[in-house]
Write a protein that holds these residues in place. Structure first.
Motif, PDB file in Angstrom:
ATOM      1  N   GLY A  21       8.481   2.407  -2.283  1.00 56.60           N
ATOM      2  CA  GLY A  21       7.928   1.773  -1.083  1.00 56.60           C
ATOM      3  C   GLY A  21       6.849   0.772  -1.455  1.00 56.60           C
ATOM      4  N   SER A  22       6.030   1.140  -2.441  1.00 53.67           N
ATOM      5  CA  SER A  22       5.000   0.204  -2.909  1.00 53.67           C
ATOM      6  C   SER A  22       5.661  -1.021  -3.534  1.00 53.67           C
ATOM      7  CB  SER A  22       4.115   0.899  -3.949  1.00 53.67           C
ATOM      8  OG  SER A  22       3.338  -0.056  -4.623  1.00 53.67           O
ATOM      9  N   ALA A  23       6.672  -0.753  -4.358  1.00 57.44           N
ATOM     10  CA  ALA A  23       7.311  -1.844  -5.096  1.00 57.44           C
ATOM     11  C   ALA A  23       8.106  -2.769  -4.161  1.00 57.44           C
ATOM     12  CB  ALA A  23       8.230  -1.252  -6.166  1.00 57.44           C
ATOM     13  N   GLY A  27       7.761  -9.303  -1.932  1.00 63.13           N
ATOM     14  CA  GLY A  27       8.199  -9.790  -3.238  1.00 63.13           C
ATOM     15  C   GLY A  27       9.715  -9.719  -3.377  1.00 63.13           C
ATOM     16  N   ASN A  28      10.305  -8.632  -2.866  1.00 63.72           N
ATOM     17  CA  ASN A  28      11.758  -8.483  -3.006  1.00 63.72           C
ATOM     18  C   ASN A  28      12.514  -9.290  -1.966  1.00 63.72           C
ATOM     19  OD1 ASN A  28      10.246  -6.012  -3.669  1.00 63.72           O
ATOM     20  ND2 ASN A  28      12.213  -5.362  -4.483  1.00 63.72           N
ATOM     21  N   ILE A  29      12.029  -9.185  -0.716  1.00 62.16           N
ATOM     22  CA  ILE A  29      12.868  -9.677   0.373  1.00 62.16           C
ATOM     23  C   ILE A  29      12.640 -11.169   0.620  1.00 62.16           C
ATOM     24  CG2 ILE A  29      13.569  -9.242   2.772  1.00 62.16           C
ATOM     25  CD1 ILE A  29      12.375  -6.445   2.451  1.00 62.16           C
ATOM     26  N   LEU A 223       6.997  -4.931  -9.060  1.00 59.37           N
ATOM     27  CA  LEU A 223       6.811  -3.516  -9.422  1.00 59.37           C
ATOM     28  C   LEU A 223       5.368  -3.059  -9.201  1.00 59.37           C
ATOM     29  CD1 LEU A 223       9.145  -2.984 -12.492  1.00 59.37           C
ATOM     30  CD2 LEU A 223       9.295  -1.893 -10.273  1.00 59.37           C
ATOM     31  N   SER A 224       4.580  -3.862  -8.495  1.00 55.75           N
ATOM     32  CA  SER A 224       3.184  -3.527  -8.161  1.00 55.75           C
ATOM     33  C   SER A 224       2.369  -3.206  -9.418  1.00 55.75           C
ATOM     34  CB  SER A 224       3.109  -2.321  -7.215  1.00 55.75           C
ATOM     35  OG  SER A 224       3.977  -2.440  -6.145  1.00 55.75           O
ATOM     36  N   LEU A 225       2.604  -3.963 -10.508  1.00 58.82           N
ATOM     37  CA  LEU A 225       1.914  -3.641 -11.759  1.00 58.82           C
ATOM     38  C   LEU A 225       0.631  -4.445 -11.914  1.00 58.82           C
ATOM     39  CD1 LEU A 225       4.940  -3.502 -14.199  1.00 58.82           C
ATOM     40  CD2 LEU A 225       3.673  -1.611 -13.179  1.00 58.82           C
TER      41      LEU A 225
HETATM   42  N1  PFF Z   1       5.394  -4.899  -4.839  1.00 58.53           N
HETATM   43  C1  PFF Z   1       5.028  -5.514  -3.602  1.00 58.53           C
HETATM   44  C2  PFF Z   1       6.087  -6.521  -3.201  1.00 58.53           C
HETATM   45  O1  PFF Z   1       7.035  -6.739  -3.948  1.00 58.53           O
HETATM   46  O2  PFF Z   1       5.960  -7.108  -2.142  1.00 58.53           O
HETATM   47  C3  PFF Z   1       3.682  -6.173  -3.655  1.00 58.53           C
HETATM   48  C4  PFF Z   1       2.570  -5.345  -4.223  1.00 58.53           C
HETATM   49  C5  PFF Z   1       2.370  -4.032  -3.789  1.00 58.53           C
HETATM   50  C6  PFF Z   1       1.739  -5.895  -5.176  1.00 58.53           C
HETATM   51  C7  PFF Z   1       1.329  -3.279  -4.314  1.00 58.53           C
HETATM   52  C8  PFF Z   1       0.700  -5.167  -5.715  1.00 58.53           C
HETATM   53  C9  PFF Z   1       0.514  -3.864  -5.273  1.00 58.53           C
HETATM   54  F1  PFF Z   1      -0.453  -3.167  -5.763  1.00 58.53           F
END
Ligand code: PFF
Length: 442
Positions: A21-23, A27-29, A223-225
């Motif tokens: 869910g975080s990832a 960014g993906n869509i 990947l929220s890295l």
């Molecule tokens: N990974 C999320 C996206 O793809 O929209 C954005 C994101 C989430 C970035 C959490 C950083 C984070 F800590």
């Protein structure tokens, strides 16, 4: 709060839903399909896949392992990894980065809420209100951003198992179902095939170092890295979890959704073109790539009559779900630090940190043209990969290899004999950093 009284995810499934869910988010869509459309279709897809599995995945394992080992917030976790070297400032920079990301993310999420509500408002015949909700203005941006932040606060206030995990466990499967419905619908529309061709047939003339940098930034963002989010989530994991496996599951889920988003958005662009919406400039460059979701797609939905309203509602609802499950993970980073480092209750920490983020967000809204892209660039192109590089260096050079092994063994007894353990330590120590530096300095 003592670390042994910390909250934990109640199940592996719950953790995967929360981490995925975080990832899975804008960014993906939005990010991934737009970048793919602008960068030679499948060429970008191939380089992106390489970046995810060769660079981002090893760092994802590192972040999760550091968090799970320390069972603590990022500041204390980094102190525990290396008491000698003062590296907890990296956690502080991550907190700044993630707060800035949340500040701009909440503005876009607010727009999504505006578009979603405007569909219902249109059905009631209140066209002026619908217009207001979908037209750029300071008042609209502020109001919707605050609504989104209140939603985020509500979830994070309830903690890990009852807030973040519960919310993600319900919403992520719903997201998947809505996604599949949308994609099937778009495939039935004329023009969709063109988009598929553009997506899946590589145009190698786009291959360049810049493309590699974009793909690397995209992989880290997706990947929220590099902002300690995964470190914090790892710290709520139980010791019997197999970290490399669970990291691979999250990375595959995230990449699959990005791939499906491409299957949805690129064909949708061509369906829009087929319906008379202009999507490419004379020179063949994608028009409105930065506003794809807010210009091209709504124009497409408008050409579809009443069914367009339904499809539009489904689309914006799924976008709101994706952004909410990401924003809660961002807010959890500073909140976890405030709870443990400043000894505060969760609700107090959530409140004052959100007030700061809402304030930064409001400043961005007031100076949108000057600040918005600046913060996006600063955090996603520079801060996330650079902090990611430091995390690789810390795990490879400062953290005692035997301690890493003992931690990983807790959820994977035979890890020492695995292919993963033959490669990962040297990989994270030498190959990842060199690879990243090469791309940066080119
Ligand atoms: N990974 C999320 C996206 O793809 O929209 C954005 C994101 C989430 C970035 C959490 C950083 C984070 F800590």
């Amino acid at each position: 709060m003592a670390s042994n009284s910390r909250n934990h995810f109640s199940s592996k499934f719950g953790f995967i839903m929360a981490a995925a869910g975080s990832a899975i988010g804008l960014g993906n869509i939005w990010g991934f399909p737009t970048q793919t459309a602008n960068n030679g279709g499948a060429v970008f897809l191939i380089i992106y896949l390489l970046m995810v599995f060769l660079l981002a995945f090893p760092i994802l394992v590192a972040e999760l392992t550091i968090g799970r080992y320390a069972q603590s917030n990022p500041i204390r976790s980094l102190k525990k990894i290396s008491p000698k070297w003062k590296i907890s400032w990296i956690a502080i920079i991550s907190i700044v980065a993630v707060s800035l990301i949340l500040s701009f993310y909440a503005i876009i999420a607010g727009w999504l809420i505006g578009y979603f509500i405007s569909n219902g408002v249109k059905l009631l015949g209140m066209n002026n209100t619908a217009n207001w909700l979908t037209t750029f203005s300071i008042a609209r941006n502020l109001m919707l951003m605050i609504i989104f932040m209140l939603l985020t606060m509500l979830v994070v206030r309830n903690g890990i198992a009852n807030g973040i995990e519960k919310c993600s466990t319900y919403l992520m499967p719903l997201l998947l179902v809505l996604f599949i419905i949308m994609t099937i619908y778009i495939f039935t529309q004329s023009g969709a095939k063109e988009g598929l061709k553009m997506y899946l047939i590589p145009d190698f003339s786009h291959l360049s170092f810049n493309l590699a940098i974009s793909a690397m930034g995209q992989a880290f963002f997706s990947l929220s890295l590099g902002v300690c989010t995964m470190m914090v989530y790892g710290s709520y994991l139980k010791k019997d979890t197999n970290l490399p496996t669970i990291a691979a599951q999250v990375a595959i889920f995230d990449t699959a959704i990005a791939f499906i988003a491409g299957l949805l958005i690129l064909p949708a662009m061509f369906v829009a073109q087929n319906n008379g919406v202009q999507i490419f400039s004379e020179s063949g460059k994608l028009l409105h790539s930065d506003t794809l979701v807010f210009k091209v797609l709504p124009n497409l939905f408008n050409t579809m009559g009443t069914s367009g309203l339904v499809i539009s509602s489904i689309f914006f609802l799924l976008m709101i779900i994706a952004t909410l499950t990401s924003s809660i993970s961002m807010l959890e980073v500073p909140v976890s630090c405030a709870i443990e480092e400043l000894n505060q209750s969760r609700s107090i920490a959530v409140t004052w940190i959100s007030v700061i983020i809402i304030t930064i967000s409001s400043i961005i809204i007031w100076n949108f043209n000057e600040l918005f892209s600046f913060f996006v660039q600063l955090t996603t192109v520079y801060m996330q990969p650079i902090i990611g590089l430091f995390i690789a260096l810390i795990s490879g050079w400062l953290w005692n290899r035997n301690k890493v092994l003992q931690e990983l063994k807790k959820g994977y007894a035979n890890i020492q004999e695995s292919f993963f353990w033959k490669i990962w330590p040297i990989y994270i120590k030498i190959i990842c950093p060199i690879f990243m530096l090469l791309i940066f300095f080119h």
